[in-house]
Design an enzyme around this catalytic site. Structure first.
Site, PDB file in Angstrom:
ATOM      1  N   ASP A  55       0.881  -1.156   0.000  1.00 58.48           N
ATOM      2  CA  ASP A  55       0.000   0.000   0.000  1.00 58.48           C
ATOM      3  C   ASP A  55       0.923   1.212   0.000  1.00 58.48           C
ATOM      4  O   ASP A  55       1.663   1.442   0.965  1.00 58.48           O
ATOM      5  CB  ASP A  55      -0.881  -0.004   1.250  1.00 58.48           C
ATOM      6  N   SER A 133       0.406   9.301 -15.219  1.00 57.66           N
ATOM      7  CA  SER A 133      -0.526  10.394 -14.996  1.00 57.66           C
ATOM      8  C   SER A 133      -1.823  10.070 -15.743  1.00 57.66           C
ATOM      9  O   SER A 133      -2.278   8.934 -15.752  1.00 57.66           O
ATOM     10  CB  SER A 133       0.094  11.707 -15.467  1.00 57.66           C
ATOM     11  N   TYR A 147      -9.301  14.518  -9.173  1.00 61.02           N
ATOM     12  CA  TYR A 147      -8.423  13.545  -9.812  1.00 61.02           C
ATOM     13  C   TYR A 147      -7.435  14.254 -10.744  1.00 61.02           C
ATOM     14  O   TYR A 147      -6.232  13.987 -10.712  1.00 61.02           O
ATOM     15  CB  TYR A 147      -9.249  12.533 -10.594  1.00 61.02           C
ATOM     16  N   LYS A 151      -3.203  14.396 -10.518  1.00 58.87           N
ATOM     17  CA  LYS A 151      -2.282  14.032 -11.596  1.00 58.87           C
ATOM     18  C   LYS A 151      -1.459  15.237 -12.062  1.00 58.87           C
ATOM     19  O   LYS A 151      -0.288  15.103 -12.430  1.00 58.87           O
ATOM     20  CB  LYS A 151      -3.060  13.429 -12.762  1.00 58.87           C
TER      21      LYS A 151
END
Length: 276
Positions: A55, A133, A147, A151
């Site tokens: 993780d 990305s 989101y 990125k």
């Protein structure tokens, strides 16, 4: 023999890349939060595949994974930061806890991985870092603001990192894929619990219950994996790589629109300096 460490290998692009790397005879440290999903890779490639539970938001797991990779194969030559997920919400709808968790995985996870592998890469004066990305960082669709921001943050960091590491013989590549037939729009896509009616015609159209793209995306993860490998192995590794015809078209459209606006406002933009 090159050793790759790839995060997020349970499905999608990460798995396709792991399979391609192993098929060409390289070593691959394949990681996922649920390591049981990787056992078929170690069964098929028992000497060159190392499956680890990881993780990327847990620093101890990051450090342990890199140490185990170095213990098994001697070095990590290529790091691919692929682990991540999507989050759909209008900006006003976004939950603060959800957004922080998104950035922990999509930004600070890659940072932790990069910091963990860099001492070894710097000592050898060689290596490659690939940060996955999204074309979303460029087109910023409604409903994907958080989101896209995660990125874009990864891309900004990568740009500076590339300049810092190039003199040390280490390449950094940002990859912007378009829509590929992975679990991104399914299992790997989350969204806000709140939906505000005023955004029904913008962000609302891209909520999971209204999105019909999953399973029909035009991109082939296997072909994308081959291009990533070719880029890493090229004599001049690119700092920026688009994947998918949709990404290439969208990039051009955004660039053209921004250039037109910049040109339209150029006189005002350059008029802001002090005059004697």
């Amino acid at each position: 023999m090159t050793t790759w460490l790839i995060t997020g290998c349970s499905t999608g692009l990460g798995r396709a890349l792991a399979q391609a790397v192993l098929a060409q005879g390289d070593n691959a440290v394949v990681t996922a939060r649920d390591v049981s999903k990787l056992q078929d890779l170690t069964t098929e490639f028992p000497t060159t595949a190392l499956a680890l539970a990881l993780d990327v938001t847990e620093q101890t797991q990051v450090d342990t994974a890199v140490q185990q990779a170095e213990d098994r194969f001697g070095a990590v030559d290529v790091l691919v930061n692929n682990a991540g997920y999507g989050y759909r919400a209008a900006i006003e709808e976004g939950d603060d806890g959800d957004v922080r968790a998104l950035f922990d995985t999509n930004v600070f996870g890659p940072v932790a991985m990069i910091k963990a592998v860099l001492p070894g890469m710097r000592s050898r004066r060689s290596g490659a870092i690939v940060n996955i990305s999204s074309i979303g960082a460029r087109i910023c669709p409604p409903g994907s603001g958080y989101y896209s921001a995660s990125k874009a943050a990864l891309e900004g960091l990568s740009g500076s990192l590339q300049k810092e590491l190039k003199p040390l013989g280490i390449s950094v590549t940002v990859v912007e894929p378009g829509a590929f037939r992975t679990d991104f729009a399914g299992r790997s896509l989350t969204q806000s619990a709140q939906a505000i009616e005023d955004y029904a015609e913008t962000a609302g159209k891209r909520r999971k219950e209204n999105d019909t793209m999953h399973g029909t995306q035009p991109g082939d993860p296997g072909k994308a994996a081959e291009v990533i490998i070719a880029a890493v192995e090229a004599a001049e590794t690119p700092a920026f790589l688009l994947l998918g015809a949709d990404a290439a078209y969208a990039y051009g459209a955004v660039e053209e629109a921004q250039r037109a606006e910049v040109d339209h406002w150029r006189e005002q933009s350059v008029s802001t300096g002090y005059t004697e």
